[in-house]
Motif scaffolding. Structure first.
Motif, short mmCIF file in Angstrom:
data_model
loop_
_atom_site.label_atom_id
_atom_site.label_comp_id
_atom_site.label_asym_id
_atom_site.label_seq_id
_atom_site.Cartn_x
_atom_site.Cartn_y
_atom_site.Cartn_z
N ASP A 177 0.83 -1.21 0.00
CA ASP A 177 0.00 0.00 0.00
C ASP A 177 0.87 1.26 0.00
O ASP A 177 0.64 2.20 -0.78
N GLU A 178 1.87 1.28 0.86
CA GLU A 178 2.76 2.44 0.96
C GLU A 178 3.61 2.60 -0.30
O GLU A 178 3.77 3.71 -0.81
N ALA A 179 4.17 1.50 -0.80
CA ALA A 179 5.05 1.57 -1.97
C ALA A 179 4.31 2.11 -3.18
O ALA A 179 4.84 2.93 -3.95
N ILE A 180 3.08 1.63 -3.39
CA ILE A 180 2.29 2.11 -4.52
C ILE A 180 2.00 3.59 -4.39
O ILE A 180 2.16 4.37 -5.34
N ALA A 181 1.61 4.00 -3.18
CA ALA A 181 1.30 5.42 -2.95
C ALA A 181 2.53 6.31 -3.03
O ALA A 181 2.46 7.46 -3.45
N ASP A 182 3.69 5.75 -2.64
CA ASP A 182 4.93 6.53 -2.66
C ASP A 182 5.41 6.84 -4.07
O ASP A 182 6.17 7.78 -4.27
N GLY A 183 5.01 6.00 -5.03
CA GLY A 183 5.40 6.27 -6.41
C GLY A 183 6.55 5.43 -6.92
O GLY A 183 7.30 5.87 -7.80
#
Length: 659
Positions: A177-183
């Motif tokens: 979730d974080e990696a996808i949102a981080d870009g």
């Protein structure tokens, strides 16, 4: 003492204070203990610390040279990630631009921090994208230039595994979730577990959401080979990577006092302190007071006499590493004679080597039993050339148990004896009694293969940013080099073959898969409408409104695979495929089939004529044949589309389960 960060806002004294405060635990004492900060031409500080406090500073400033950010500007404007800090990790840099850790269960963790305490994360991250480091080696072994597959790429790390509690599903999902949102652009996941249905598998769920946003995910296939049906991370939208060899192997020379020499396998970092050491077998070093406990010939724990072993090299029969047992008895080294010589090397905690039991082993045993003063010496490991590529014995095999008619692994990448960066917080063997530390280490596993493939994905994506994850995966699979097959199960472990990133830049044709196709596939596999609706974010989704995909597997996969159930049934399978022209505007491809006796492979049509770029054309492949002979489990064939400039190859594997 390192380079100053490029960022003009960097304040050396403040950063040094933060580092000390993290270690000491008191911001006021940190200011008192810091004596001086160096920050005009290089970066560093001097402070008054206790030995255990100084130890906590190792690795703390991304000391592994693979993560040097010299020449890097600030992170791209699209980057939204953060750098979490904690014990042994107080900052990122312009190479490692993000770091996060997850412990949602609030488990018993000693140091809540992104710091790599076992070396695994450092090794895999540097394999994928470490900068080129000249003169890299493990204590002089394997010396050369070590660099990641895409050395100019940035790195973000997401820690989800802890030595005290393993890896939890909720933490893994949080990291996705974080990696996808981080870009992030590519996700590399060097972990796995027993295959589960896609809606209960966090890696399958997380990677599905990643590909919805154009982010490919590379995963390790598992290390449970050569047994069949052991492959992990099997969702069709994941790039599942097996481990293969390179043409470099590490060998260790054993010399006996009678002039005999034998070459074995190990990673032995020790240079002999003298010419020869006394040599004894486990059988002769038996502990007579052990009351038959353990097998002395195999050097089992508790079976040997410390008095007989002390200061000697011990010859042991069997498998596994016996160096821990011999070290506890103050032995000088170990020789382990194995019936099946491993195809990878392991680091020994004392001088040690594995030799072939039937050749070198018999010679050594005869020598020990024919002289009263047997002596030997184990030399430091050196690099040699070896056959490549072939699938490693430990690399997990198919067929998979979740979607029976999709071949997994997808392809292979180097995963045997890989030299890459390592954490100063971990010993070379991971054992607490091992006091050796190095910023590089040599490891083997599909964990090492996974970042190689992730780097290849990033490489292809950098040339074709508009390609979907499925198109990139197809390009890598159809241009892979067929493997050297050492045994039958390797057919189920190599996928399409060894990656060739350069060839993948211009594959000619790609097998693309749209999100709608994945959804139709899930419906065909029997996943319920409500679950799919939740996954794709559609409240009223219903599989009855989706066109059911045709064919044995129901998806436009670059490989073709069928399991024959029941095992005495005739071979009958049909695969429907669509290829997209990404080569030349006008081109004609003709089908070439290689098939064994007992398997008929028909391609309709067998010629594809493209009039322009990105044109799509469809075909079908029909497999027919009588029931497979009782002794035959696998039939292997291939389909190659060729326009005399491109070769687009798909493996075809027919498998008969043992009933």
């Amino acid at each position: 003492m390192g380079e100053l960060p490029v960022a003009t806002t960097y304040a050396p004294e403040d950063h040094h204070h933060e580092m000390l405060a993290t270690v000491i635990g008191d911001p006021q004492l940190a200011r008192e203990y810091r004596i001086h900060s160096y920050g005009k031409t290089f970066n560093g500080f001097v402070a008054q610390l206790l030995p255990q406090e100084a130890q906590k500073l190792q690795g703390i400033s991304l000391d592994c040279p693979s993560f040097n950010d010299m020449g890097y500007g600030p992170p791209p404007s699209t980057w939204k990630g953060k750098c979490m800090t904690g014990p042994n990790f107080t900052r990122c840099n312009n190479k490692v631009i993000g770091a996060k850790f997850f412990n949602l269960e609030n488990g018993p963790v000693t140091n809540l921090s992104p710091a790599d305490e076992d070396g695994h994360g450092t090794h895999t991250a540097s394999t994928a994208a470490g900068v080129a480091v000249r003169g890299a080696s493990l204590n002089g072994i394997g010396i050369g230039t070590a660099g990641g597959g895409v050395p100019r790429a940035r790195i973000a790390v997401y820690k989800v595994c802890w030595s005290s509690m393993g890896c939890s599903d909720m933490d893994l999902l949080a990291a996705f979730d974080e990696a996808i949102a981080d870009g992030v652009s590519v996700i590399s996941v060097s972990l796995g577990g027993t295959p589960r249905t896609f809606f209960t598998d966090p890696t399958a769920i997380g990677s599905f959401h990643a590909i919805k946003r154009g982010i490919p995910t590379s995963c390790s296939a598992g290390n449970s080979g050569p047994s069949t049906m052991t492959v992990e991370n099997v969702a069709p939208w994941i790039l599942t990577v097996a481990a293969s060899s390179t043409d470099r192997r590490f060998a260790t020379l054993l010399s006996l006092a009678d002039g005999t020499k034998a070459l074995g396998m190990s990673i032995n970092t020790f240079t002999p302190g003298r010419i020869m050491y006394p040599l004894i077998s486990g059988e002769l070093a038996s502990n007579v007071s052990s009351d038959g406990y353990g097998n002395a010939s195999a050097c089992d724990s508790g079976s040997l006499s410390k008095e007989k072993v002390m200061g000697k090299i011990v010859y042991c029969l069997g498998t596994g590493n016996k160096d821990y047992v011999i070290k506890e008895l103050n032995g000088a080294g170990t020789i382990v004679a194995v019936e099946d010589q491993p195809d990878y090397s392991t680091t020994t905690i004392i001088p040690g080597v594995h030799v072939d039991a039937f050749s070198a082993g018999k010679t050594i045993e005869h020598y020990i039993n024919s002289t009263r003063n047997a002596q030997a010496v184990i030399q430091k490991t050196t690099s040699t050339r070896g056959p490549a590529p072939y699938i490693a014995s430990f690399s997990s095999r198919g067929p998979q148990s979740i979607t029976l008619n999709i071949l997994k692994p997808d392809l292979s990448a180097p995963g045997v004896d890989i030299l890459a960066g390592y954490s100063n917080l971990a010993s070379l063997t991971g054992d607490p009694i091992d006091n050796r530390r190095n910023v590089f280490n040599i490891l083997s596993g599909t964990s090492m293969a996974c970042p190689h493939a992730a780097a290849a994905v990033a490489y292809v994506k950098s040339f074709h940013p508009d390609w979907s994850p499925a198109a990139i995966k197809s390009a890598l699979m159809t241009t892979a080099t067929p493997m050297r097959i050492k045994d039958e199960t390797a057919e189920l472990g190599s996928g399409s073959g060894q990656i060739n990133p350069v060839r993948a830049l211009n594959p000619g044709l790609v097998y693309n898969i749209s999100m709608n196709s994945y959804i139709a596939f899930l419906c065909k596999e029997g996943y319920n409408s409500s679950g799919i609706g939740i996954l794709i974010g559609t409240k009223d989704f219903n599989c009855s409104g989706v066109d059911s995909p045709q064919g044995t597997d129901g998806i436009n996969y670059p490989s073709m695979h069928v399991q024959i159930v029941p095992s005495n049934a005739s071979i009958s399978a049909t695969f429907y495929r669509t290829v997209t022209n990404v080569g030349f505007g006008s081109s004609t491809y003709r089908a070439k089939v290689i098939a064994p006796e007992g398997l008929s492979v028909e391609v309709v049509p067998d010629t594809l004529m493209f009039g322009g770029l990105y044109q799509e054309l469809s075909f079908k492949v029909e497999l027919r044949g009588p029931p497979m002979p009782e002794e035959t489990r696998i039939l292997s064939a291939s389909l190659e589309w060729n326009d005399f400039k491109h070769s687009v190859r798909s493996p075809i594997v027919v498998y008969k389960p043992i009933m």
